[in-house]
Design an enzyme around this catalytic site. Structure first.
Site, mmCIF file in Angstrom:
data_model
loop_
_atom_site.group_PDB
_atom_site.id
_atom_site.type_symbol
_atom_site.label_atom_id
_atom_site.label_comp_id
_atom_site.label_asym_id
_atom_site.label_seq_id
_atom_site.Cartn_x
_atom_site.Cartn_y
_atom_site.Cartn_z
ATOM 1 N N CYS A 64 -9.907 -0.566 -5.207
ATOM 2 C CA CYS A 64 -9.047 0.535 -5.663
ATOM 3 C C CYS A 64 -9.598 1.183 -6.924
ATOM 4 O O CYS A 64 -8.956 2.049 -7.508
ATOM 5 C CB CYS A 64 -7.622 0.038 -5.909
ATOM 6 S SG CYS A 64 -7.493 -1.260 -7.156
ATOM 7 N N GLN A 98 0.847 -1.182 0.000
ATOM 8 C CA GLN A 98 0.000 0.000 0.000
ATOM 9 C C GLN A 98 0.888 1.240 0.000
ATOM 10 O O GLN A 98 1.780 1.366 0.837
ATOM 11 C CB GLN A 98 -0.921 0.001 1.224
ATOM 12 C CG GLN A 98 -1.900 -1.163 1.274
ATOM 13 C CD GLN A 98 -3.020 -1.020 0.261
ATOM 14 O OE1 GLN A 98 -3.229 0.049 -0.317
ATOM 15 N NE2 GLN A 98 -3.766 -2.100 0.049
ATOM 16 N N GLU A 131 -9.731 4.910 -3.023
ATOM 17 C CA GLU A 131 -9.902 3.581 -2.428
ATOM 18 C C GLU A 131 -11.237 3.575 -1.688
ATOM 19 O O GLU A 131 -11.575 4.534 -0.984
ATOM 20 C CB GLU A 131 -8.756 3.297 -1.469
ATOM 21 C CG GLU A 131 -8.506 1.846 -1.203
ATOM 22 C CD GLU A 131 -7.473 1.230 -2.136
ATOM 23 O OE1 GLU A 131 -7.168 0.039 -1.970
ATOM 24 O OE2 GLU A 131 -6.974 1.947 -3.034
ATOM 25 N N ASP A 182 -9.912 -7.871 -1.730
ATOM 26 C CA ASP A 182 -9.198 -6.645 -2.088
ATOM 27 C C ASP A 182 -8.621 -6.859 -3.484
ATOM 28 O O ASP A 182 -7.412 -7.025 -3.657
ATOM 29 C CB ASP A 182 -8.094 -6.370 -1.062
ATOM 30 C CG ASP A 182 -7.347 -5.072 -1.334
ATOM 31 O OD1 ASP A 182 -7.807 -4.287 -2.187
ATOM 32 O OD2 ASP A 182 -6.298 -4.845 -0.704
#
Length: 377
Positions: free
Chosen positions: A322, A186, A356, A297
């Site tokens: 994202c 990240q 995000e 994710d």
């Protein structure tokens, strides 16, 4: 992102406008009012990479505009990079300028830093690296108190370590993460902390076991594990899987099993369509887990159709995205079986259109049977 777009004095207004755009995109699915998590307006990126441009005896960092991809833009300041990277950039460049063994056919420089103060630089070349390069790079690493990795075609030279160790304070506990160079991490550590804490708060209301897809180096896995009996975390990347396993051991998290499978393979295994040798590493058969919650994710493309169908069978879904556009596409399917219970926006990428998102979904009341019950029927 052009540096001309970096306007710290207008950050709040820019964030408000971006949040409104994302909210409009998700509005058809009736989410609650979002939690909006801002970024520090400067010094937020823990990673940075630049081309190295050679002009006669000069050497400088360069980037390129999309509308002029062959014209280098000299970079003398990079205010969105972490303070460690900003401090390192000029001293590293000067050292490279003055050292022929290090500057010869140097093509690109990549920086990876941490809140904990660990910094790694990858130097990428259009030539084979030799003993002289290694000796000079070792002196430079010692002088600047950094780690250096050298790369060229089919060659990688690690002088000490090819990773940094990050330490994130999350909900009263510090978690240590090994982060390998050129693997995904990240980029915005401050926002990442808030993102993990949001997911942890959602997970605190769940019971049973957790299935996690795209677990990476265990960024979410480690803190979320405390809220479940067992966690099956899956990841396809060999490097990320190796980092995740190290991080579990380093943080003494003992109820997580890491399996190297792609999301598509997990879908096939859950449906009983294929048996995978790697699933034999689980401490019990897959069907014996009480997998009532799934955490995803995914990459920017979102969930593929088959994975989306599998995920929709879980009573609870925690979805980190994202890409709001593919998130909205996936919600168009998931809203048939689930309703949005929680919604958050995390500004990982200030001064860009990227945002995000975090969404928690609960299965609608008429379809609340557990995955275990559906499997037995």
């Amino acid at each position: 992102m052009p540096l001309s777009a970096v306007e710290p004095e207008n950050y709040e207004a820019l964030l408000t406008a971006k949040a409104e755009e994302v909210c409009a995109l998700v509005a058809p699915f009736s989410p609650p009012a979002p939690t909006v998590v801002p970024s520090p307006p400067t010094a937020f990126r823990m990673r940075a990479e630049f081309r190295v441009w050679h002009e006669d005896d000069d050497l400088y960092y360069a980037m390129f505009r999309r509308d002029a991809p062959k014209t280098p833009v000299r970079i003398t300041e990079f205010p969105i990079a972490s303070t460690a990277i900003q401090a390192l950039m000029p001293s590293l460049l000067q050292a490279l300028r003055n050292n022929e063994a290090l500057r010869q056919k140097l093509f690109q420089v990549e920086f990876l830093s941490t809140l904990a103060g660990d910094t790694l630089v990858t130097l990428i070349y259009h030539r084979k690296l030799d003993d002289q390069w290694q000796a000079q790079a070792t002196l430079l690493a010692d002088h600047l108190a950094i780690k250096i990795v050298g790369r060229s075609r089919k060659q990688k030279l690690v002088l000490s370590e090819d990773y940094v160790t990050e330490e994130l304070p999350i909900a009263g506990r510090n978690f240590r993460y090994r982060q390998y160079e050129q693997s995904f991490t990240q980029p915005n550590a401050a926002v990442n902390i808030r993102m993990i804490e949001w997911a942890k708060e959602i997970a605190g209301t769940k019971t049973g076991d957790l299935l996690e897809l795209y677990c990476g180096n265990g960024n979410f896995t480690l803190p979320l594990a405390a809220h479940f009996n067992r966690v099956i975390a899956t990841e396809m990347s060999k490097v990320s899987t190796r980092a995740a396993r190290h991080n579990l051991e380093d943080n003494q998290v003992e109820n997580v099993e890491i399996i190297r499978l792609a999301a598509e393979e997990v879908t096939q295994a859950m449906a009983g369509e294929r048996e995978f040798r790697r699933l034999r590493e689980l401490i019990q058969p897959l069907s014996d887990y009480q997998l009532d919650t799934v955490f995803v994710d995914p990459p920017r493309a979102g969930l593929d159709e088959a994975t989306l169908s599998m995920v929709s069978q879980f009573p609870s879904i925690i979805y980190i995205s994202c890409n709001p556009i593919t998130l909205a596409e996936n919600l168009g399917v998931l809203q048939k079986t689930h309703k949005i219970a929680g919604f958050a926006l995390f500004d990982q990428f200030p001064y860009t259109h990227h945002m995000e998102c975090g969404v928690s979904l609960e299965r609608r009341e008429q379809e609340t049977e557990t995955l275990d019950e559906r499997t037995k029927s």
